[in-house]
Design a protein around this motif. Structure first.
Motif: not given
Length: 495
Positions: A382-384, A390-395, A421-424, A426-432
């Protein structure tokens, strides 16, 4: 010699070229860059994010070195040259053509392949229909040197196309024919079967570059009209026979001589697809055409920023070769999941290659990697899928090494490396990664920007403890691990 050897296909080639040019002139796309710049990358492709590339051919029989074995076996002094003579004898007695009867594909099961690709979470599949070696993996009317007429005596790509579509996946095709203009040139430097006129229709023009020049370098060789028309006809045949929703060309089409032929192909391909109700995707590298007319493909690499134009990385599960070779090493599923996440956060797709064996089986290592990626996507898809940047790819502390052929240069990611990433809405924050103390601060999501209303971890039913302040979003991971490799949080905005 090559032109004489393929003269018997002149009538068929002319008929295909006539069809290509007729459809190229019918619209809606016309034979000029201004018209082709109106091309729009389809939403289905931008939503898909993940596809499978397949390098499979006669070169999987020797399974030595890499998929350039057909070229290197004729380069005197190379490891492939020495291996060829020691294993099979001199190239006058046993040339590349003699591997074809050994290419049986006896265990090829297109339905099983399609099922594996679907299990991996991929949404499209692109087999190489013809590599630099000039052997077509599909039934062709432009050459006898193809898998339906020789070797396996099966239309391998055609069978796979049917199986892939039956499983609900998008089908594409890849042509690496352009480089065949010079690919077998080293066979002219010493007595070999490349010099035999009976083999010219397989080995091609085999043009030799000026001394000291690399033939694949831009501007060194200049393909003539006879070869360019043959390239265009083969590309047109692929489209008219298989109707691929995606088409991939390797790098040598960036030669200036290809430009008018590329325009003819693009107008034809886009128009033919439109008539069929398809929304096509064409991949090219290195700025071979004006920006916005195709999707840029970056081989074994990536970007260090969000590109407003959708793009793609192609890389392989294996390290040494795109095709199957004995003793190859393989990337970890973890590193490939990380790469997928990083690419998607920057507005790209990942095209991941596998190299099947000559008998039609997929190496166990590749199967395992695809299954692990599918397991991760089943939890975190769902996060992919269907997301946008988003306005920035990450940190985070780890810096991505950008550019082609740098996909293994980036250091391993850490839990503090986060991709968005974003969808509908919502903002998804994916920790690696999973932090050792179970705590993570997402600095980009502070009270000065995206105001969080709810937080959920994908795949977990646990209630996530969180707080947001000027320093960012503070997350407490649940006590129980969910999945592996990377962990996605859905951040729903405050109402």
């Amino acid at each position: 010699m090559w032109q004489k050897s393929v003269a018997k296909y002149d009538h068929t080639r002319a008929a295909i070229l006539n069809s290509v040019d007729r459809q190229a002139e019918e619209g809606p796309f016309l034979l000029n860059w201004d018209s082709l710049k109106k091309y729009k990358v389809p939403d289905w492709y931008q939503d898909a994010k993940f596809g499978i590339f397949i390098h499979w051919g006669v070169y999987s029989v020797p399974a030595f070195g890499d998929e350039w074995y057909p070229r290197k076996m004729y380069i005197q002094g190379s490891p492939e040259f020495k291996h060829q003579i020691a294993t099979y004898g001199p190239e006058t007695k046993f040339g590349y053509k003699d591997f074809i009867p050994m290419f049986h594909a006896e265990h090829f099961d297109p339905q099983a392949w399609a099922a594996l690709f679907k299990e991996s979470g991929a949404k499209y599949v692109i087999p190489v229909a013809e590599h630099h070696d000039g052997f077509q993996m599909y039934a062709s009317k432009l050459s006898d040197w193809n898998a339906a007429a020789m070797g396996p005596k099966r239309d391998l790509v055609g069978e796979l196309a049917d199986a892939v579509r039956a499983d609900g996946l998008h089908f594409g095709a890849s042509s690496h024919r352009a480089e065949h203009y010079w690919f077998m040139d080293s066979g002219r430097a010493f007595p070999s079967d490349v010099q035999d006129p009976k083999n010219a229709s397989l080995y091609g023009p085999a043009h030799v570059a000026p001394q000291g020049k690399e033939p694949g370098t831009k501007g060194v060789l200049h393909p003539d009209a006879a070869y360019l028309n043959d390239w265009l006809a083969r590309s047109g045949e692929l489209v008219e026979k298989l109707h691929p929703e995606l088409m991939y060309f390797d790098w040598w089409v960036e030669q200036p001589e290809f430009q008018p032929y590329l325009r003819r192909f693009m107008a034809f391909y886009y128009n033919e697809a439109a008539k069929r109700g398809q929304q096509p995707v064409l991949f090219l590298k290195n700025g071979a055409t004006p920006e916005g007319t195709v999707v840029l493909d970056i081989e074994r690499g990536g970007l260090d920023h969000v590109d407003p134009l959708h793009w793609q990385t192609d890389t392989s599960v294996s390290d040494k070769s795109w095709g199957y070779v004995k003793g190859d090493t393989y990337k970890s599923p973890e590193s490939l999941v990380w790469q997928l996440i990083d690419i998607v956060s920057k507005n790209g797709n990942l095209l991941l290659n596998i190299g099947p064996k000559s008998d039609g089986t997929i190496p166990d290592e590749a199967v395992s990697i695809l299954q692990h990626m599918g397991a991760w996507l089943k939890i975190n898809g769902d996060a992919i899928y269907g997301t946008r940047p988003w306005t920035m790819y990450g940190e985070g502390p780890t810096k991505t090494v950008a550019g082609s052929f740098h996909d293994t240069a980036t250091s391993p990611y850490q839990p503090q490396d986060i991709r968005f990433t974003t969808k509908s809405g919502d903002l998804y924050a994916i920790a690696l990664g999973w932090p050792t103390d179970g705590k993570l601060t997402v600095h980009a999501v502070s009270t000065g920007g995206f105001r969080v209303g709810e937080v959920a971890m994908l795949g977990s039913t646990a209630k996530i403890r969180w707080s947001q302040d000027a320093d960012g979003l503070h997350l407490q991971f649940p006590q129980q691990h969910v999945g592996m490799y990377a962990y996605a949080f859905r951040l729903t905005p405050a109402k």
